[in-house]
Motif scaffolding. Structure first.
Motif, PDB file in Angstrom:
ATOM      1  N   ARG A 196       3.734  57.527  55.400  1.00 32.11           N
ATOM      2  CA  ARG A 196       5.168  57.753  55.236  1.00 32.11           C
ATOM      3  C   ARG A 196       5.513  57.644  53.758  1.00 32.11           C
ATOM      4  O   ARG A 196       4.936  56.830  53.040  1.00 32.11           O
ATOM      5  N   GLY A 197       6.461  58.477  53.315  1.00 29.45           N
ATOM      6  CA  GLY A 197       6.776  58.499  51.895  1.00 29.45           C
ATOM      7  C   GLY A 197       8.244  58.711  51.607  1.00 29.45           C
ATOM      8  O   GLY A 197       9.055  58.974  52.500  1.00 29.45           O
TER       9      GLY A 197
ATOM     10  N   HIS B 192      14.519  65.111  55.162  1.00 32.34           N
ATOM     11  CA  HIS B 192      13.205  64.612  55.540  1.00 32.34           C
ATOM     12  C   HIS B 192      12.263  65.804  55.655  1.00 32.34           C
ATOM     13  O   HIS B 192      12.693  66.940  55.840  1.00 32.34           O
ATOM     14  N   VAL B 193      10.991  65.521  55.539  1.00 31.65           N
ATOM     15  CA  VAL B 193       9.969  66.569  55.609  1.00 31.65           C
ATOM     16  C   VAL B 193       8.799  66.061  56.434  1.00 31.65           C
ATOM     17  O   VAL B 193       8.283  64.964  56.206  1.00 31.65           O
ATOM     18  N   ASP B 194       8.403  66.840  57.411  1.00 32.36           N
ATOM     19  CA  ASP B 194       7.229  66.541  58.225  1.00 32.36           C
ATOM     20  C   ASP B 194       6.059  67.320  57.641  1.00 32.36           C
ATOM     21  O   ASP B 194       5.948  68.527  57.813  1.00 32.36           O
TER      22      ASP B 194
ATOM     23  N   PRO C 111       3.436  67.720  53.895  1.00 32.17           N
ATOM     24  CA  PRO C 111       2.618  68.905  54.195  1.00 32.17           C
ATOM     25  C   PRO C 111       1.271  68.593  54.843  1.00 32.17           C
ATOM     26  O   PRO C 111       0.608  69.502  55.332  1.00 32.17           O
ATOM     27  N   GLU C 112       0.848  67.328  54.825  1.00 35.08           N
ATOM     28  CA  GLU C 112      -0.431  66.971  55.436  1.00 35.08           C
ATOM     29  C   GLU C 112      -0.197  66.446  56.857  1.00 35.08           C
ATOM     30  O   GLU C 112       0.901  65.981  57.182  1.00 35.08           O
ATOM     31  N   PRO C 113      -1.225  66.501  57.716  1.00 33.63           N
ATOM     32  CA  PRO C 113      -1.079  65.957  59.067  1.00 33.63           C
ATOM     33  C   PRO C 113      -0.751  64.461  59.023  1.00 33.63           C
ATOM     34  O   PRO C 113      -1.228  63.732  58.146  1.00 33.63           O
ATOM     35  N   GLU C 114       0.071  64.008  59.962  1.00 34.58           N
ATOM     36  CA  GLU C 114       0.443  62.596  60.088  1.00 34.58           C
ATOM     37  C   GLU C 114       1.150  62.072  58.843  1.00 34.58           C
ATOM     38  O   GLU C 114       1.045  60.889  58.507  1.00 34.58           O
ATOM     39  N   TRP C 115       1.842  62.963  58.141  1.00 39.36           N
ATOM     40  CA  TRP C 115       2.567  62.566  56.911  1.00 39.36           C
ATOM     41  C   TRP C 115       4.037  62.949  57.077  1.00 39.36           C
ATOM     42  O   TRP C 115       4.368  64.100  57.333  1.00 39.36           O
ATOM     43  N   PHE C 116       4.909  61.979  56.922  1.00 40.79           N
ATOM     44  CA  PHE C 116       6.350  62.200  57.070  1.00 40.79           C
ATOM     45  C   PHE C 116       7.050  61.512  55.917  1.00 40.79           C
ATOM     46  O   PHE C 116       6.706  60.386  55.552  1.00 40.79           O
ATOM     47  N   SER C 117       8.062  62.202  55.336  1.00 38.18           N
ATOM     48  CA  SER C 117       8.753  61.646  54.167  1.00 38.18           C
ATOM     49  C   SER C 117      10.256  61.803  54.304  1.00 38.18           C
ATOM     50  O   SER C 117      10.756  62.718  54.967  1.00 38.18           O
ATOM     51  N   TRP C 118      10.982  60.904  53.636  1.00 40.44           N
ATOM     52  CA  TRP C 118      12.432  60.964  53.572  1.00 40.44           C
ATOM     53  C   TRP C 118      12.882  61.174  52.129  1.00 40.44           C
ATOM     54  O   TRP C 118      12.275  60.633  51.195  1.00 40.44           O
ATOM     55  N   GLU C 119      13.964  61.923  51.959  1.00 43.49           N
ATOM     56  CA  GLU C 119      14.604  61.977  50.653  1.00 43.49           C
ATOM     57  C   GLU C 119      15.182  60.596  50.378  1.00 43.49           C
ATOM     58  O   GLU C 119      15.625  59.903  51.296  1.00 43.49           O
ATOM     59  N   VAL C 120      15.179  60.181  49.133  1.00 46.32           N
ATOM     60  CA  VAL C 120      15.484  58.791  48.794  1.00 46.32           C
ATOM     61  C   VAL C 120      16.845  58.332  49.310  1.00 46.32           C
ATOM     62  O   VAL C 120      17.002  57.190  49.758  1.00 46.32           O
ATOM     63  N   GLU C 121      17.844  59.213  49.289  1.00 46.74           N
ATOM     64  CA  GLU C 121      19.164  58.812  49.770  1.00 46.74           C
ATOM     65  C   GLU C 121      19.145  58.507  51.262  1.00 46.74           C
ATOM     66  O   GLU C 121      19.710  57.496  51.713  1.00 46.74           O
ATOM     67  N   ARG C 122      18.504  59.366  52.027  1.00 47.75           N
ATOM     68  CA  ARG C 122      18.408  59.148  53.471  1.00 47.75           C
ATOM     69  C   ARG C 122      17.588  57.899  53.763  1.00 47.75           C
ATOM     70  O   ARG C 122      17.918  57.124  54.672  1.00 47.75           O
ATOM     71  N   PHE C 123      16.528  57.696  52.991  1.00 44.72           N
ATOM     72  CA  PHE C 123      15.710  56.506  53.182  1.00 44.72           C
ATOM     73  C   PHE C 123      16.534  55.242  52.976  1.00 44.72           C
ATOM     74  O   PHE C 123      16.497  54.319  53.794  1.00 44.72           O
ATOM     75  N   CYS C 124      17.300  55.208  51.890  1.00 47.64           N
ATOM     76  CA  CYS C 124      18.123  54.026  51.600  1.00 47.64           C
ATOM     77  C   CYS C 124      19.156  53.793  52.698  1.00 47.64           C
ATOM     78  O   CYS C 124      19.388  52.658  53.127  1.00 47.64           O
ATOM     79  N   GLU C 125      19.759  54.871  53.159  1.00 48.37           N
ATOM     80  CA  GLU C 125      20.779  54.755  54.192  1.00 48.37           C
ATOM     81  C   GLU C 125      20.204  54.121  55.461  1.00 48.37           C
ATOM     82  O   GLU C 125      20.806  53.197  56.034  1.00 48.37           O
ATOM     83  N   LEU C 126      19.053  54.592  55.903  1.00 50.19           N
ATOM     84  CA  LEU C 126      18.455  54.070  57.129  1.00 50.19           C
ATOM     85  C   LEU C 126      17.881  52.666  56.937  1.00 50.19           C
ATOM     86  O   LEU C 126      17.976  51.821  57.833  1.00 50.19           O
TER      87      LEU C 126
END
Length: 259
Positions: A65-66, A84-86, A88-103
């Motif tokens: 996760r990133g 967020h982006v699922d 580009p590699e398998p089993e890799w998920f990332s959030w944009e920093v603003e969304r990450f902070c919010e959650l």
């Protein structure tokens, strides 16, 4: 088909579209490429899941996760960057920093565990700043999110047990793990991801070797311990939103022209 003026016309299905869809297509602006954002603008990533929890076995996946920072100028367009982006590699998920902070400020366990994982994959200077803010995300809201989630999930598992005679034991294991993590968080004010001495008992739960009644007693005992820990926890009632927001603003300022 009949038009509003009474005339009739014939058309193929692929020649027709809903007006709202047509309007959206006509004013659409391309979004920034999510895979590229992850590859070029990730500030922090870490392995989560069983490997981070100390519960890995030979067949365990490596889940990553990133957090990425979309360039500030990307938000000035009608085509906003993805939150967020699922991939580009398998089993890799990332959030944009603003969304990450919010959650994370809402004490979402999945996100809090990302910045507390012992298995860091990538960390830029901005990523170091994010990790340094970890305590600002922690608050008594964790009691609600951790305990509430486990309660809701166990109701579903109990229904599975009554219907099928067996729940999804792997899911049961991770729910107990969440309660153990929440107990440490409320008591010590620190989020510990690795299960440490509880590994073998948790893996026994995963294998279905511990009777449901014993697992249920363990869960109820942990819920009671969380209730008691909440009464004397060192955690603040709410997270330090102002501090996180000030950091996010500084990130946006520094990423201007970072296309």
């Amino acid at each position: 088909m009949r038009l509003v003026d009474g005339r009739e016309a014939t058309a193929q299905r692929d020649q027709l579209s809903l007006r709202t869809a047509y309007q959206s297509e006509m004013v659409a602006v391309d979004q920034p490429d999510g895979d590229r954002l992850v590859r070029e603008h990730t500030i922090y990533s870490a392995v989560v899941g069983s490997r981070a929890f100390g519960l890995e076995t030979d067949g365990s996946d490596t889940d990553t996760r990133g957090v990425y920072v979309a360039p500030t100028e990307a938000f000035w367009s009608l085509g906003k960057p993805p939150m967020h982006v699922d991939g580009p590699e398998p089993e890799w998920f990332s959030w944009e920093v603003e969304r990450f902070c919010e959650l994370a400020l809402k004490a979402n366990p999945n996100l809090l565990e990302v910045i507390h994982s012992p298995l860091v994959v990538q960390q830029t200077p901005l990523g170091e700043e994010l990790v340094a803010l970890r305590r600002s995300f922690l608050s008594q809201l964790a009691y609600q999110t951790y305990s509430g989630y486990v309660l809701s999930q166990f109701k579903k598992l109990e229904a599975d047990f009554r219907r099928d005679g067996s729940p999804k034991w792997k899911h049961v294991m991770h729910l107990i793990r969440l309660l153990l993590s929440a107990r440490t968080l409320l008591v010590d004010g620190v989020l510990v991801v690795d299960v440490g001495p509880h590994r073998e008992r948790l893996l026994a739960v995963k294998r279905g070797e511990i009777p449901w009644e014993e697992v249920e007693r363990w869960r109820l005992d942990l819920h009671a311990e969380l209730e008691n820990a909440l009464q004397k926890t060192v955690l603040p009632a709410t997270p330090d939103v102002a501090k996180v927001d000030a950091w996010l603003r500084s990130v946006r300022r520094r990423s201007i022209h970072d296309a």
